[in-house]
Design an enzyme around this catalytic site. Sequence first.
Site, PDB file in Angstrom:
ATOM      1  N   HIS A 121       0.833  -1.045   0.114  1.00  0.00           N
ATOM      2  CA  HIS A 121       0.104  -0.116   0.184  1.00  0.00           C
ATOM      3  C   HIS A 121       0.839   1.246  -0.149  1.00  0.00           C
ATOM      4  O   HIS A 121       2.131   1.117   0.285  1.00  0.00           O
ATOM      5  CB  HIS A 121      -0.873   0.061   1.192  1.00  0.00           C
ATOM      6  CG  HIS A 121      -0.390   0.021   2.538  1.00  0.00           C
ATOM      7  ND1 HIS A 121       0.401   0.834   3.135  1.00  0.00           N
ATOM      8  CD2 HIS A 121      -0.371  -1.142   3.548  1.00  0.00           C
ATOM      9  CE1 HIS A 121       0.901   0.651   4.359  1.00  0.00           C
ATOM     10  NE2 HIS A 121       0.300  -0.580   4.626  1.00  0.00           N
ATOM     11  N   CYS A 144       2.948  -5.179   6.684  1.00  0.00           N
ATOM     12  CA  CYS A 144       2.707  -4.823   5.075  1.00  0.00           C
ATOM     13  C   CYS A 144       3.905  -4.125   4.375  1.00  0.00           C
ATOM     14  O   CYS A 144       5.011  -3.996   4.963  1.00  0.00           O
ATOM     15  CB  CYS A 144       1.732  -3.723   5.042  1.00  0.00           C
ATOM     16  SG  CYS A 144      -0.138  -4.116   5.487  1.00  0.00           S
TER      17      CYS A 144
END
Length: 169
Positions: A121, A144
Site C-alpha cells: 500500500h 505490510c
Amino acid sequence: MRWRLAITAAALVVGSCAPVREKLPLGPADLVLVDKSDRTLVLMRAGRPLQTFTGLQFGASPQGHKQFEGDERTPEGRYTIDYRNPRSAYHLSLHISYPNAADRALAEAGGQSPGGEIFIHGQPNGFDGADRGARVPGDWTDGCIAVSNAQIEVLWSAIPDGTPIVIRP
C-alpha cells in the site's frame, strides 16, 4: 559568475523537490518479486524485469518471516495478489494472500493466530505531504509493504488480481 552559480544551485534544489513520477511498465506483470534485504520490488513478465521499485518500507521488525499476529514482521514466501482495496486507510492497497496453510500451522503450533490483512500500500490517507512524495519515516507498518503514493498508483495499474508474489528475505 556568482549569480549563475546561485541560479544553477537554486534550479537543482527546486528540481530535487519535484515529485518523482514512476514510468509505467509495458503491459501487466505476471510475477512480483520483493527482496526485503535490498528493499526492492520488481515487476516481471515472461521472466524479464519490467520495472524496479526501491525504498520499500516494511513492518517495524523487518527481519525474519512473519510468524504470528502482532510480531510486526513482513511475511516471506510465495503468495498471490488476490484482491485490491481502493478505499483502505492507505493510498490504495493490494492484498497479499498471507497466511497460507504452512503459516497457519506454524502459528497454531505456538498457540498464536497467524494474523492477516497484509497489503502492498501507499502512505496513510491524510499523511501531510504524501501527494508530494513524503513518507512516514522508517519501517512503520504492522507487516505490510509500504511504498510512495506515486509507486502504488503504478503498481495498482500493473498488477492484476491473481498475480503471484514472491517475498525473499
